[in-house]
Design a protein around this motif. Structure first.
Motif, PDB file in Angstrom:
ATOM      1  N   GLU A  64       0.833  -1.189   0.000  1.00 57.28           N
ATOM      2  CA  GLU A  64       0.000   0.000   0.000  1.00 57.28           C
ATOM      3  C   GLU A  64       0.876   1.250   0.000  1.00 57.28           C
ATOM      4  OE1 GLU A  64      -0.957   0.697   4.668  1.00 57.28           O
ATOM      5  OE2 GLU A  64      -1.914  -1.071   3.781  1.00 57.28           O
ATOM      6  N   THR A  65       0.291   2.356  -0.464  1.00 52.50           N
ATOM      7  CA  THR A  65       0.910   3.675  -0.343  1.00 52.50           C
ATOM      8  C   THR A  65      -0.163   4.658   0.086  1.00 52.50           C
ATOM      9  OG1 THR A  65       0.538   4.196  -2.682  1.00 52.50           O
ATOM     10  CG2 THR A  65       2.711   3.309  -2.110  1.00 52.50           C
ATOM     11  N   HIS A  66       0.292   5.788   0.611  1.00 59.45           N
ATOM     12  CA  HIS A  66      -0.592   6.873   1.024  1.00 59.45           C
ATOM     13  C   HIS A  66      -0.064   8.161   0.417  1.00 59.45           C
ATOM     14  CE1 HIS A  66      -1.876   3.875   3.918  1.00 59.45           C
ATOM     15  NE2 HIS A  66      -0.635   3.800   4.361  1.00 59.45           N
ATOM     16  N   THR A 102      -3.680   3.473  -1.694  1.00 58.35           N
ATOM     17  CA  THR A 102      -3.617   2.733  -2.950  1.00 58.35           C
ATOM     18  C   THR A 102      -3.075   1.361  -2.603  1.00 58.35           C
ATOM     19  OG1 THR A 102      -3.114   4.780  -4.145  1.00 58.35           O
ATOM     20  CG2 THR A 102      -2.694   2.704  -5.307  1.00 58.35           C
ATOM     21  N   LYS A 103      -3.748   0.320  -3.069  1.00 58.49           N
ATOM     22  CA  LYS A 103      -3.314  -1.057  -2.804  1.00 58.49           C
ATOM     23  C   LYS A 103      -2.806  -1.668  -4.098  1.00 58.49           C
ATOM     24  CE  LYS A 103      -6.347  -1.795   1.121  1.00 58.49           C
ATOM     25  NZ  LYS A 103      -7.329  -2.678   1.749  1.00 58.49           N
ATOM     26  N   TYR A 104      -1.784  -2.524  -3.970  1.00 56.26           N
ATOM     27  CA  TYR A 104      -1.119  -3.125  -5.123  1.00 56.26           C
ATOM     28  C   TYR A 104      -1.052  -4.636  -4.961  1.00 56.26           C
ATOM     29  CZ  TYR A 104       0.523   1.691  -5.410  1.00 56.26           C
ATOM     30  OH  TYR A 104       0.582   3.061  -5.457  1.00 56.26           O
ATOM     31  N   ALA A 105      -1.236  -5.331  -6.061  1.00 61.81           N
ATOM     32  CA  ALA A 105      -1.098  -6.792  -6.066  1.00 61.81           C
ATOM     33  C   ALA A 105       0.376  -7.154  -6.153  1.00 61.81           C
ATOM     34  CB  ALA A 105      -1.860  -7.377  -7.252  1.00 61.81           C
ATOM     35  N   GLY A 127       6.143   2.199  -0.907  1.00 60.41           N
ATOM     36  CA  GLY A 127       5.170   1.115  -0.880  1.00 60.41           C
ATOM     37  C   GLY A 127       5.529   0.176   0.256  1.00 60.41           C
ATOM     38  N   HIS A 128       4.562  -0.157   1.088  1.00 59.21           N
ATOM     39  CA  HIS A 128       4.845  -1.012   2.236  1.00 59.21           C
ATOM     40  C   HIS A 128       3.720  -2.021   2.446  1.00 59.21           C
ATOM     41  CE1 HIS A 128       2.705   2.581   3.622  1.00 59.21           C
ATOM     42  NE2 HIS A 128       2.200   1.857   4.611  1.00 59.21           N
ATOM     43  N   ALA A 129       4.116  -3.214   2.863  1.00 60.28           N
ATOM     44  CA  ALA A 129       3.179  -4.305   3.153  1.00 60.28           C
ATOM     45  C   ALA A 129       3.345  -4.654   4.632  1.00 60.28           C
ATOM     46  CB  ALA A 129       3.464  -5.507   2.268  1.00 60.28           C
ATOM     47  N   PRO A 130       2.461  -4.142   5.503  1.00 53.96           N
ATOM     48  CA  PRO A 130       2.608  -4.366   6.943  1.00 53.96           C
ATOM     49  C   PRO A 130       2.021  -5.685   7.422  1.00 53.96           C
ATOM     50  CG  PRO A 130       0.759  -2.913   6.527  1.00 53.96           C
ATOM     51  CD  PRO A 130       1.389  -3.216   5.176  1.00 53.96           C
TER      52      PRO A 130
END
Length: 147
Positions: A64-66, A102-105, A127-130
């Motif tokens: 995700e990003t913000h 924003t979410k990314y596959a 971009g980070h995936a927590p």
């Protein structure tokens, strides 16, 4: 992205004028004892969410990003791994302005792990995936800071 120990968070106050308020809040509050939910510090410009998040595998974690907010993520109960991919390496996809996300596959390019007592700062270009953990739950603090 910045990864460091909480004792060094004050060294980053020059990066954003609201970071000093984050440091002051942490000094005057025990994050471990705060109730889950949203705690406003400076209205919509600065608040902290205390969450009990479900631990995920790398495959299940979502990048995700913000655009408007910076995340300062602090694991409280257990180690937490974060996937990282620079925004410039992510495909264009739909932005949810209401939720500022924003979410990314797909999987992240790299992974870093923070223990309790450490933090990760994710800027709009990160971009980070927590929530990647082998624990079923992670108590964490997420400071949302106006970028």
């Amino acid at each position: 992205m910045v990864i460091d120990t909480l004792e060094n968070l004050g060294k980053y106050v020059s990066l954003n004028p609201l970071f000093k308020d984050v440091v002051d809040f942490i000094k005057s509050n025990d994050l471990d004892s705060l109730a889950t939910g949203k705690h406003e510090i400076k209205g919509a410009d600065l608040f902290v969410n205390i969450q009990i998040a479900k631990g995920k595998t790398k495959d299940a974690a979502v990048l995700e990003t913000h655009k408007k907010m910076i995340d300062i993520q602090i694991p409280l109960s257990a180690e937490e791994t974060y996937g990282y991919t620079p925004l410039c390496d992510l495909p264009e996809t739909e932005y949810n302005a209401e939720k500022d996300i924003t979410k990314y596959a797909g999987l992240a390019d790299t992974y870093v792990t923070c223990k309790p007592g450490e933090f990760a700062i994710f800027f709009p270009q990160d971009g980070h995936a927590p929530c990647i953990s082998d624990k079923s739950e992670i108590k964490k603090a997420i400071f949302k800071v106006l970028a």
